[in-house]
Design a protein around this motif. Sequence first.
Motif, PDB file in Angstrom:
ATOM      1  N   ASP A 116      74.071   6.189  95.043  1.00 42.93           N
ATOM      2  CA  ASP A 116      75.710   4.999  95.062  1.00 42.93           C
ATOM      3  C   ASP A 116      76.559   5.372  94.442  1.00 42.93           C
ATOM      4  O   ASP A 116      76.013   5.672  93.237  1.00 42.93           O
ATOM      5  CB  ASP A 116      74.848   3.990  94.666  1.00 42.93           C
ATOM      6  N   ARG A 117      77.547   5.602  93.732  1.00 40.41           N
ATOM      7  CA  ARG A 117      78.689   5.132  92.930  1.00 40.41           C
ATOM      8  C   ARG A 117      78.935   3.830  93.209  1.00 40.41           C
ATOM      9  O   ARG A 117      79.755   3.610  93.649  1.00 40.41           O
ATOM     10  CB  ARG A 117      80.095   6.364  94.017  1.00 40.41           C
ATOM     11  N   TRP A 118      78.591   3.075  92.687  1.00 38.37           N
ATOM     12  CA  TRP A 118      78.446   2.023  91.855  1.00 38.37           C
ATOM     13  C   TRP A 118      80.463   1.447  92.340  1.00 38.37           C
ATOM     14  O   TRP A 118      80.789   2.074  91.077  1.00 38.37           O
ATOM     15  CB  TRP A 118      77.255   1.209  90.765  1.00 38.37           C
ATOM     16  N   GLY A 119      80.809   0.606  92.599  1.00 37.79           N
ATOM     17  CA  GLY A 119      81.751  -0.021  92.730  1.00 37.79           C
ATOM     18  C   GLY A 119      82.332  -0.662  91.312  1.00 37.79           C
ATOM     19  O   GLY A 119      82.796  -1.045  90.741  1.00 37.79           O
ATOM     20  N   ASN A 120      81.310  -1.608  91.151  1.00 41.57           N
ATOM     21  CA  ASN A 120      80.683  -2.317  89.189  1.00 41.57           C
ATOM     22  C   ASN A 120      81.675  -1.405  88.529  1.00 41.57           C
ATOM     23  O   ASN A 120      82.551  -1.496  87.342  1.00 41.57           O
ATOM     24  CB  ASN A 120      79.885  -2.891  89.368  1.00 41.57           C
ATOM     25  N   SER A 121      80.969   0.525  88.747  1.00 39.62           N
ATOM     26  CA  SER A 121      81.301   1.529  87.457  1.00 39.62           C
ATOM     27  C   SER A 121      83.106   2.495  87.807  1.00 39.62           C
ATOM     28  O   SER A 121      83.441   2.845  86.572  1.00 39.62           O
ATOM     29  CB  SER A 121      80.610   2.521  87.636  1.00 39.62           C
ATOM     30  N   GLY A 136      47.479  11.275  88.355  1.00 38.97           N
ATOM     31  CA  GLY A 136      47.386  12.004  87.183  1.00 38.97           C
ATOM     32  C   GLY A 136      48.205  12.144  86.385  1.00 38.97           C
ATOM     33  O   GLY A 136      49.140  11.543  85.610  1.00 38.97           O
ATOM     34  N   ALA A 137      47.914  13.699  85.169  1.00 41.96           N
ATOM     35  CA  ALA A 137      48.720  14.311  84.944  1.00 41.96           C
ATOM     36  C   ALA A 137      50.054  14.727  85.471  1.00 41.96           C
ATOM     37  O   ALA A 137      50.841  15.298  86.525  1.00 41.96           O
ATOM     38  CB  ALA A 137      48.933  15.033  83.916  1.00 41.96           C
ATOM     39  N   TRP A 138      51.680  14.125  84.743  1.00 43.93           N
ATOM     40  CA  TRP A 138      53.032  14.516  85.203  1.00 43.93           C
ATOM     41  C   TRP A 138      53.159  14.791  83.873  1.00 43.93           C
ATOM     42  O   TRP A 138      53.522  15.047  83.041  1.00 43.93           O
ATOM     43  CB  TRP A 138      54.104  12.713  85.476  1.00 43.93           C
ATOM     44  N   SER A 139      54.726  15.617  84.390  1.00 43.17           N
ATOM     45  CA  SER A 139      55.760  16.376  83.678  1.00 43.17           C
ATOM     46  C   SER A 139      55.860  15.936  82.851  1.00 43.17           C
ATOM     47  O   SER A 139      56.218  14.368  83.311  1.00 43.17           O
ATOM     48  CB  SER A 139      55.823  17.869  84.692  1.00 43.17           C
ATOM     49  N   GLY A 140      57.136  16.540  81.671  1.00 44.82           N
ATOM     50  CA  GLY A 140      57.346  15.776  80.819  1.00 44.82           C
ATOM     51  C   GLY A 140      58.875  16.194  82.062  1.00 44.82           C
ATOM     52  O   GLY A 140      58.892  15.945  82.881  1.00 44.82           O
ATOM     53  N   LEU A 141      60.195  14.789  81.629  1.00 49.13           N
ATOM     54  CA  LEU A 141      60.994  14.346  82.320  1.00 49.13           C
ATOM     55  C   LEU A 141      62.116  15.611  82.503  1.00 49.13           C
ATOM     56  O   LEU A 141      62.382  16.423  81.030  1.00 49.13           O
ATOM     57  CB  LEU A 141      62.235  12.927  81.551  1.00 49.13           C
ATOM     58  N   LYS A 142      62.832  15.936  83.348  1.00 45.94           N
ATOM     59  CA  LYS A 142      63.500  17.333  82.926  1.00 45.94           C
ATOM     60  C   LYS A 142      64.867  16.669  84.018  1.00 45.94           C
ATOM     61  O   LYS A 142      65.192  16.203  85.034  1.00 45.94           O
ATOM     62  CB  LYS A 142      63.144  18.335  83.996  1.00 45.94           C
ATOM     63  N   ASP A 143      66.064  16.864  83.454  1.00 44.53           N
ATOM     64  CA  ASP A 143      67.756  16.769  83.661  1.00 44.53           C
ATOM     65  C   ASP A 143      67.788  17.452  85.341  1.00 44.53           C
ATOM     66  O   ASP A 143      67.075  18.827  85.879  1.00 44.53           O
ATOM     67  CB  ASP A 143      68.755  17.613  82.653  1.00 44.53           C
ATOM     68  N   VAL A 144      68.369  17.087  85.708  1.00 43.48           N
ATOM     69  CA  VAL A 144      68.654  17.555  87.388  1.00 43.48           C
ATOM     70  C   VAL A 144      69.979  16.780  88.025  1.00 43.48           C
ATOM     71  O   VAL A 144      70.972  15.726  86.957  1.00 43.48           O
ATOM     72  CB  VAL A 144      68.070  16.821  88.080  1.00 43.48           C
ATOM     73  N   GLY A 145      71.040  17.536  88.059  1.00 45.41           N
ATOM     74  CA  GLY A 145      72.905  16.941  88.710  1.00 45.41           C
ATOM     75  C   GLY A 145      72.928  17.675  87.363  1.00 45.41           C
ATOM     76  O   GLY A 145      72.756  18.073  86.132  1.00 45.41           O
ATOM     77  N   ASP A 146      74.916  17.392  87.152  1.00 39.27           N
ATOM     78  CA  ASP A 146      75.205  16.810  86.126  1.00 39.27           C
ATOM     79  C   ASP A 146      75.120  15.728  84.990  1.00 39.27           C
ATOM     80  O   ASP A 146      73.987  15.201  85.640  1.00 39.27           O
ATOM     81  CB  ASP A 146      76.501  17.131  85.954  1.00 39.27           C
ATOM     82  N   SER A 147      75.411  16.017  84.088  1.00 44.44           N
ATOM     83  CA  SER A 147      75.489  14.390  83.059  1.00 44.44           C
ATOM     84  C   SER A 147      75.750  13.099  83.885  1.00 44.44           C
ATOM     85  O   SER A 147      74.968  11.903  82.906  1.00 44.44           O
ATOM     86  CB  SER A 147      76.165  14.377  82.208  1.00 44.44           C
ATOM     87  N   THR A 148      75.867  12.660  85.177  1.00 48.80           N
ATOM     88  CA  THR A 148      76.700  11.695  85.599  1.00 48.80           C
ATOM     89  C   THR A 148      76.380  11.276  86.549  1.00 48.80           C
ATOM     90  O   THR A 148      76.315  11.003  87.754  1.00 48.80           O
ATOM     91  CB  THR A 148      77.850  11.561  84.738  1.00 48.80           C
ATOM     92  N   ALA A 149      74.891  12.179  86.948  1.00 48.62           N
ATOM     93  CA  ALA A 149      74.414  12.320  88.651  1.00 48.62           C
ATOM     94  C   ALA A 149      75.720  12.224  89.628  1.00 48.62           C
ATOM     95  O   ALA A 149      76.098  11.618  90.676  1.00 48.62           O
ATOM     96  CB  ALA A 149      73.807  11.203  88.673  1.00 48.62           C
ATOM     97  N   PHE A 150      76.575  13.012  89.080  1.00 55.62           N
ATOM     98  CA  PHE A 150      78.011  13.034  90.161  1.00 55.62           C
ATOM     99  C   PHE A 150      78.993  11.843  90.528  1.00 55.62           C
ATOM    100  O   PHE A 150      79.169  11.334  91.239  1.00 55.62           O
ATOM    101  CB  PHE A 150      77.410  14.024  91.218  1.00 55.62           C
ATOM    102  N   ARG A 151      78.723  10.864  89.450  1.00 57.32           N
ATOM    103  CA  ARG A 151      78.904   9.786  88.954  1.00 57.32           C
ATOM    104  C   ARG A 151      78.480   8.618  90.272  1.00 57.32           C
ATOM    105  O   ARG A 151      79.115   7.449  90.427  1.00 57.32           O
ATOM    106  CB  ARG A 151      80.732   9.063  89.650  1.00 57.32           C
TER     107      ARG A 151
END
Length: 481
Positions: free
Chosen positions: A291-296, A254-269
Motif C-alpha cells: 500500500d502507498r498510504w494516502g495518509n503519507s 527454528g533459527a531465523w537469519s538476520g534482517l536484510k534490506d530489500v527494495g529501496d529505502s522507502t519500499a518505493f513509497r
Amino acid sequence: MSLRSKASAALFAALAALPLSLAGAVTPAQAAPVSIDNATQFTDPAGNPVHAHGGGVVKVDQYYYWFGEDRNADNTFRYVSVYRSTDLKTWEFRNHALTQATDPELGSANIERPKVMYNAATHQFVMWMHKENSADYGEARAAVAVSATVDGDYSYKGSFRPLGEMSRDITTFVDTDGTGYMISAANENRDLHVYRLTADYTGIQAQVQNLWQGSSREAPAMFKRNGVYFLLTSGATGWAPNQQKYATATSITGAWSGLKDVGDSTAFRSQTAYVLPVQGTAGTSFLYMGDRWGNSMGKSVNDSQYVWLPVKFPTKTSMSLEYSPQITVDTAAGTVKGMNVVWETLAAQHSGKCADVANYDTSDAVQLIQWGCGAGANDQFWIKKLGNGYVQIMARHSGKCLDIAGASTADGALAVQNTCNGQPSQQWKLRATDTAGYVEIVAKHSGKCLDVVNTSTADGTALDQWTCSGGTNQHWRRTTV
C-alpha cells in the motif's frame, strides 16, 4: 423411432441437462495475461474504487478473493470488503464481509490488516485482524471472525490480547502440513511474535517465536518457497514509508537469519500488505502487494494506491524487489513480470544533478526539476526508441512521459510528465554535443532543448525548454541504473 435412436436421444438429453445440474460447480475459464499499472487505485467493473487496503488474498478454485480495509472519511472502520478476480486485474465486488453492524464491538473500532484462511478440517473461512478503538491505539488486540463461505457475512468471535500480549499489525500463514500461524507486532511494535493457532484456526495454541526483540518491525508477510520460509516486514514509522527487511528460516520454530534490506529505502513509497503465490502451469511466482498510504500524501486511507511488484530470488534464501511502473500477470501460467527495459538517469553537466519528477508525484502535469541523483525511481527514465529518429522518455515511478506543458513552443515552457500519448511534444531527439558523454535533448514539436532554468545549481530548480545554445545547463549525461 428405433431403439438405438431412442437411446441416443436419451443420452443426448442427459448430457444436455448435465451442465444445468452442475451449474454451481462450473469454474471460470482460465484468465488471459494482463498488464497492471502500478501506483494506482483499481476500480471494479462499475467504476467504483476497490478498497482492500492492508489486505490479504485467499484462492478458492479459479478465483482470488481479496479482503481489505474500507474506511470512513475519518479513517475509522467501516467495512472489511471482499472482491474476487481470476486475473488479478479485474476485481468484482462481492460483499462487505464485516461491518460496523456485525457486532456492537465494531460500532466504534479500527479494524486493520484482515487476513483470511481456509480451514480444511472445519470447512470454515477464518479471518484474523488487528482491532483498536476509534480514539487511540491503546487496545492492541487481535480479533477473529468466521464464515462458511469465502465471501459471505462473517460472524465476529471477539477480540483479545494473544496470551495477554499486545497485538497490532498482523498476518496469517497456513503451512503445507495445514498448521495455521498468526504473526503480529507486539510490545508496542518492538517485537514480532509468531503464534501457532488451534486446530480450527480461531484461537492461539502457543507462542513459538519472539523475533528481533527491540527492532520495531511491523506489517509482516510470511510465505514459503522451495522449503524456505520468508518473513518480510517494514519498520515502524507510522504512515511514512521506510526500508523494508526480510529474514529466512528452514523451520518456523527454528533459527531465523538476520534482517536484510530489500527494495529501496522507502519500499518505493509503499508498505507490505501481503505476498501472494501465483501458481500455474509454468510454476509459481510471488507477487509483492503493498500500500502507498494516502495518509503519507496528506490524504486518507481510502485514497491509498497499490504497489504490486514481482518478487525475485537471486538465491534460494534471498529475495529482491525492483520497481516497474507496469507489471504483467499470467495467472494461468503462474508468472508475474516487470518491464524488461533499461532505466537511466539524466544528469545536467553544469550541476551534476539529475532530472527528477517533483515529490515522487504520479499525477499528470507534475513539473520536472533537478535534484541530487539517487533520489529514487522518480529520477530514473526509460529512453525508448520510436523508430523515427526520436525517443520517448518515460519516468519509472509513474509510467508517464516527459512532455512540454500545453505542447507550447515558447521559450520557458515547463517540462512536465503526462500520460504517454505519442504526441510531438513527447518525442525527443538525443543530439550529440561537443562535450564527450553528453547529449542535448531536443523536443520534436518546438526544436528547443531541455534546459535547467537560469543555469541554477540548486535542488528544486525547474526544467523547461529553451532555444538550444550549447550551454552546459542543456547538456545531459545518460547513466544506466
